[in-house]
Design a protein around this motif. Structure first.
Motif, PDB file in Angstrom:
ATOM      1  N   VAL A 165       4.732   0.580   1.254  1.00  0.00           N
ATOM      2  CA  VAL A 165       5.932   0.564   0.414  1.00  0.00           C
ATOM      3  C   VAL A 165       6.376   1.971   0.021  1.00  0.00           C
ATOM      4  N   ALA A 166       5.517   2.973   0.218  1.00  0.00           N
ATOM      5  CA  ALA A 166       5.876   4.349  -0.127  1.00  0.00           C
ATOM      6  C   ALA A 166       4.931   5.306   0.581  1.00  0.00           C
ATOM      7  N   LEU A 183       3.710   6.597  -8.940  1.00  0.00           N
ATOM      8  CA  LEU A 183       4.361   5.991  -7.777  1.00  0.00           C
ATOM      9  C   LEU A 183       3.804   4.593  -7.528  1.00  0.00           C
ATOM     10  N   ALA A 184       2.495   4.449  -7.676  1.00  0.00           N
ATOM     11  CA  ALA A 184       1.861   3.143  -7.473  1.00  0.00           C
ATOM     12  C   ALA A 184       2.357   2.134  -8.502  1.00  0.00           C
ATOM     13  N   GLN A 185       2.527   2.570  -9.744  1.00  0.00           N
ATOM     14  CA  GLN A 185       3.026   1.670 -10.787  1.00  0.00           C
ATOM     15  C   GLN A 185       4.466   1.262 -10.513  1.00  0.00           C
ATOM     16  N   MET A 186       5.295   2.220 -10.069  1.00  0.00           N
ATOM     17  CA  MET A 186       6.700   1.928  -9.781  1.00  0.00           C
ATOM     18  C   MET A 186       6.848   0.947  -8.616  1.00  0.00           C
ATOM     19  N   VAL A 230       0.835  -1.203   0.000  1.00  0.00           N
ATOM     20  CA  VAL A 230       0.000   0.000   0.000  1.00  0.00           C
ATOM     21  C   VAL A 230       0.868   1.251   0.000  1.00  0.00           C
ATOM     22  N   ILE A 231       0.329   2.299  -0.586  1.00  0.00           N
ATOM     23  CA  ILE A 231       0.971   3.618  -0.547  1.00  0.00           C
ATOM     24  C   ILE A 231       0.188   4.493   0.419  1.00  0.00           C
ATOM     25  N   LEU A 232       0.890   5.169   1.312  1.00  0.00           N
ATOM     26  CA  LEU A 232       0.269   6.026   2.306  1.00  0.00           C
ATOM     27  C   LEU A 232       0.298   7.470   1.824  1.00  0.00           C
ATOM     28  N   VAL A 233      -0.826   8.158   1.966  1.00  0.00           N
ATOM     29  CA  VAL A 233      -0.933   9.540   1.488  1.00  0.00           C
ATOM     30  C   VAL A 233      -1.454  10.426   2.616  1.00  0.00           C
ATOM     31  N   GLY A 234      -0.773  11.556   2.817  1.00  0.00           N
ATOM     32  CA  GLY A 234      -1.219  12.528   3.807  1.00  0.00           C
ATOM     33  C   GLY A 234      -1.236  13.919   3.198  1.00  0.00           C
TER      34      GLY A 234
END
Length: 384
Positions: A37-38, A64-67, A6-10
């Motif tokens: 992961v990011a 970023l999600a694709q990478m 998962v990617i975390l976003v704030g």
């Protein structure tokens, strides 16, 4: 099977408690069995109405999600149904928010019948707000003879009605549980039992302290929301010569969804009805002041703001030697009022004797006050 990435976003909207490192969201994701992961952090004056982060950041998030080969995106803030839907279309991945993540953890951890009902109610309330144009199949009409809906009733109307019925049934079942708990509390009151509830921010060590005091084996772990279901035991206080009823309650957290506060009203009522709260604080956390403020806010919401407290600064063993307090017992100003504070380590036992003595003092004061009130009532009663 590997954990989903998962990617975390704030999004920093200027709030005082913004978690720049998304540390707590990462802990929540790990608790739910995910692998962060990011992380992506941005600053805005106000959320974008369509994509929350704006189209430029949404493009950056998609790349970023694709990478990283991510399976999901998690936002630290609550998203509107439209924002969630638009982000999923833009990024091409499931997008969820902090509220749903907490609900998922609660669903995984609930063990008792009551706990499961509480989580189900909160989940249904959350899902009911996500129906509007969330899925295209909900826009198809159901009609004619033999279908589940009435003539011309759309799928979205049918689903909304079904969810509304499920919410009503779950509320009714919870009300029954609430009445049972009220009966149990009345029985304890008739037995003249002094009630103590452990409250505090999640992962402050409430369950570890509970086990240390009553020699129980309640589940305790170094993770968020290890305990959801209230556990109550009798605790004999030798210094007072009496027993008290000690309850371990669910931990609080920043931005705890209001649906969960409402759903857990029966459990949290233990704190509102207590004679004394042991407010457990992670003394080793750099954010302990903000965590105390969050707990106080929730206590006020559930009607427990006026219950007397003892602040228990736990995890003394995790504090660096140069930061250890000189005194293990002092006063701490809480909402402008000096409150007793005790430093201890529930895991090592250091300072537990101070807490037991403070509990004994509180119990003796309570019974002394009650006895004085009875004496005055008898003196004022008319004689025949």
């Amino acid at each position: 099977m590997s954990a989903p990435k998962v990617i975390l976003v704030g999004v920093d909207l200027g709030q005082d408690h913004f978690d720049m490192g998304l540390v707590e969201l990462g802990l929540l994701a790990g608790t739910a069995g995910m692998e962060p992961v990011a992380r992506l952090v941005c600053k805005r004056r106000a959320p974008d109405a369509a994509l929350f982060v704006g189209s430029g950041k949404a493009d950056e998030l998609r790349l970023l999600a694709q990478m990283e080969g991510a399976h999901e995106v998690l936002f630290d803030q609550t998203l509107s149904p439209a924002q969630q839907r638009n982000l999923e279309r833009h990024i091409g991945l499931p997008v969820n928010d902090r509220t749903l993540l907490i609900l998922e953890i609660f669903a995984q951890r609930a063990r008792s019948h009551e706990g499961k009902l509480q989580v189900e109610l909160a989940r249904l309330q959350y899902v009911s707000t996500r129906l509007v144009r969330r899925w295209s199949h909900l826009e198809r009409q159901q009609g004619g003879i033999g279908t589940r809906g009435g003539p011309g009733e759309t799928q979205i109307e049918l689903d909304r009605r079904m969810i509304g019925d499920a919410i009503r049934r779950t509320r009714e079942r919870l009300e029954k549980v609430k009445r049972q708990r009220a009966t149990q509390r009345r029985q304890r009151n008739r037995r003249d039992v002094f009630g103590v509830s452990l409250v505090g921010y999640t992962n402050a060590g409430k369950s570890t302290l509970f086990n240390a005091l009553v020699k129980a084996r309640a589940y305790a772990a170094d993770q968020l929301f290890a305990t959801l279901d209230t556990t109550t035991r009798n605790l004999f206080i030798g210094e007072a010569g009496r027993s008290v009823s000690l309850s371990d309650t669910v931990g609080f957290i920043r931005d705890l969804p209001h649906g969960l506060i409402e759903a857990f009203a029966a459990t949290l009522q233990e704190a509102a009805d207590a004679d004394l709260l042991l407010h457990v604080v992670d003394a080793a956390s750099p954010d302990f002041m903000q965590q105390i403020a969050q707990v106080q806010r929730v206590l006020r919401e559930i009607g427990a703001g006026s219950v007397p407290q003892i602040l228990v600064f736990n995890k003394l063993d995790a504090i660096a030697s140069d930061r250890r307090p000189i005194l293990l017992q002092d006063l701490y100003e809480l909402d402008g009022v000096p409150v007793p504070r005790i430093y201890l380590s529930a895991s090592s036992g250091e300072g537990l004797s101070l807490l037991r003595q403070s509990l004994a003092d509180a119990v003796l004061r309570s019974y002394s006050t009650a006895a004085g009130t009875e004496c005055r009532a008898e003196a004022d009663a008319p004689t025949s």
